[in-house]
Design an enzyme around this catalytic site. Structure first.
Site, PDB file in Angstrom:
ATOM      1  NE  ARG A 109      58.676 -30.799   2.348  1.00 28.26           N
ATOM      2  CZ  ARG A 109      58.804 -30.029   3.370  1.00 28.26           C
ATOM      3  NH1 ARG A 109      58.470 -30.128   4.709  1.00 28.26           N
ATOM      4  NH2 ARG A 109      59.651 -29.037   3.004  1.00 28.26           N
ATOM      5  N   GLY A 132      57.964 -21.808   2.173  1.00 35.53           N
ATOM      6  CA  GLY A 132      58.671 -22.852   2.539  1.00 35.53           C
ATOM      7  C   GLY A 132      59.676 -22.021   3.474  1.00 35.53           C
ATOM      8  CG  ASP A 133      62.516 -23.964   6.290  1.00 34.87           C
ATOM      9  OD1 ASP A 133      62.440 -24.238   5.033  1.00 34.87           O
ATOM     10  OD2 ASP A 133      63.195 -24.165   7.368  1.00 34.87           O
ATOM     11  CB  ALA A 151      56.311 -17.629   8.220  1.00 33.31           C
ATOM     12  CB  ALA A 152      56.797 -17.261  14.223  1.00 34.13           C
ATOM     13  CG  ASN A 212      62.017 -24.368  10.926  1.00 29.97           C
ATOM     14  OD1 ASN A 212      61.206 -24.373  11.914  1.00 29.97           O
ATOM     15  ND2 ASN A 212      61.695 -23.565   9.823  1.00 29.97           N
ATOM     16  CG  ASN A 250      58.091 -18.944   4.489  1.00 32.17           C
ATOM     17  OD1 ASN A 250      57.785 -18.983   3.122  1.00 32.17           O
ATOM     18  ND2 ASN A 250      57.698 -19.605   5.226  1.00 32.17           N
ATOM     19  CG  ASP A 258      60.316 -19.464   8.334  1.00 32.26           C
ATOM     20  OD1 ASP A 258      60.990 -20.130   8.928  1.00 32.26           O
ATOM     21  OD2 ASP A 258      59.228 -19.841   7.877  1.00 32.26           O
TER      22      ASP A 258
HETATM   23  O1  LIG Z   1      57.278 -27.069   7.428  1.00 31.83           O
HETATM   24  C1  LIG Z   1      58.024 -26.754   6.281  1.00 31.83           C
HETATM   25  O2  LIG Z   1      58.620 -27.639   5.577  1.00 31.83           O
HETATM   26  C2  LIG Z   1      57.480 -25.444   5.561  1.00 31.83           C
HETATM   27  O3  LIG Z   1      58.546 -24.808   5.105  1.00 31.83           O
HETATM   28  C3  LIG Z   1      56.439 -25.075   5.580  1.00 31.83           C
HETATM   29  C4  LIG Z   1      56.302 -23.349   6.103  1.00 31.83           C
HETATM   30  O4  LIG Z   1      56.180 -22.362   5.362  1.00 31.83           O
HETATM   31  C5  LIG Z   1      57.235 -23.196   7.367  1.00 31.83           C
HETATM   32  O5  LIG Z   1      57.429 -24.412   8.014  1.00 31.83           O
HETATM   33  C6  LIG Z   1      57.010 -21.939   8.445  1.00 31.83           C
HETATM   34  O6  LIG Z   1      58.021 -22.036   9.037  1.00 31.83           O
END
Ligand SMILES: O=C(O)C(=O)C[C@H](O)[C@H](O)CO
Length: 305
Positions: free
Chosen positions: A102, A28-29, A255-256, A164, A32, A258
């Site tokens: 989710r 999860g961002d 995850a770039a 993000n 990470n 993150d």
């Molecule tokens: O998109 C999301 O909510 C996430 O956390 C999934 C991925 O791990 C994340 O986007 C990567 O940046």
């Protein structure tokens, strides 16, 4: 002990593997970012994760995983009525897209209890959260979380916001833009991605992005720009430009941003310059996108990047 805390949602991750199989992990961002920060910060820093999970087996397994990564779980609340979310990565030429399950995850209650938020935020040196952390919350939760972060900032915590953008997680484009401005408005460091800022605000150049977040009170803005030049501004050091290293083959861009955030914040937390922080951040992100999935332990096997 210095304390670094990331806030948001960690999910079960299904990442494509060889032969049409999927590898199950947890990511999860903001998690990470915590995971990479744990590998970059020395032992006199604790790295924690703040979220809510369920009380079922998968939530227990997730907590076990988080703790096994050296990440403090004291800021994780348990909600017996809910469980954790799940997402699947689809890949096309190294670019990823996500499908999410989710909608009812426990993490959506993250902003529900201001007293609990104050308790977990007190004593933190750095707190990081993201546009996804806000997007998954109901409107009242977003406001409550930002208010708690503002109180923490007033007590001396350095608050960092990774914008993000995930348009599908927000109600609509206008709410998303307002949410990003609210998040950035409580942050010292803002880390946006230029393509997303163009989409959300119609920015023409990274300087437009920097100007907006400076105007909201940020003391440092690091504008990620994929393979293009990264523009950074900080109150103390002024403007800085960084040309990221060429990546021969992007395997999975997950995850770039993150990992960039972890590299940048870990360096700044240790008093390093913007130039050093940006270099560490971009080098780490370049390694991460040459691996599958969000978390890439293999890049740390021969020492810290
Ligand atoms: O998109 C999301 O909510 C996430 O956390 C999934 C991925 O791990 C994340 O986007 C990567 O940046």
């Amino acid at each position: 002990m210095n304390r670094f805390l990331c806030l948001g949602e960690i999910m079960v991750e299904m990442a494509p593997a060889e032969g049409g199989l999927f590898h199950m992990g947890y990511a999860g961002d903001t998690f990470n970012t915590a995971w990479y920060a744990r590998r970059l910060l020395p032992d006199d820093w604790s790295v924690g994760y703040g979220t809510a999970v369920g009380t079922d087996q998968v939530s227990d397994d997730m907590l076990g995983f988080i703790a096994a990564q050296g990440i403090d779980t004291q800021a994780i609340r348990r909600d017996p009525a809910r469980t954790v979310g799940l997402y699947m990565i689809s890949l096309a030429n190294g670019e990823r897209s996500f499908s999410y399950w989710r909608g009812q995850s426990a993490a959506r209650t993250l902003g529900d209890d201001p007293a609990w938020l104050d308790a977990i935020l007190t004593g933190q040196d750095v707190v990081q959260f993201s546009g996804i952390t806000l997007a998954i919350l109901p409107p009242a939760g977003r406001t409550a979380l930002c208010a708690a972060l503002m109180r923490a900032r007033a007590r001396g915590t350095h608050v960092a916001f990774d914008t993000n953008l995930r348009p599908r997680l927000w109600e609509d484009a206008k709410t998303m833009a307002q949410g990003l401005l609210m998040g950035a408005g409580v942050a010292d460091t803002v880390m946006p991605s230029f393509d997303e800022e163009q989409m959300a605000f119609g920015d023409i150049t990274p300087d437009d992005t920097i100007a907006r977040y400076r105007g909201l009170g940020a003391t440092c803005v690091a504008v990620k720009n994929g393979a293009e030049i990264c523009h950074v501004w900080s109150k103390d050091e002024g403007d800085y430009r960084y040309d990221p290293p060429m990546v021969p083959k992007v395997v999975d861009s997950t995850a770039a941003g993150d990992s960039f955030g972890a590299g940048f914040l870990a360096a700044r937390a240790q008093g390093k310059s913007v130039a050093e922080a940006t270099g560490q951040a971009a080098d780490l992100a370049a390694k991460v996108i040459q691996q599958r999935g969000a978390l890439a332990p293999q890049i740390f096997q021969k020492g810290t990047p």
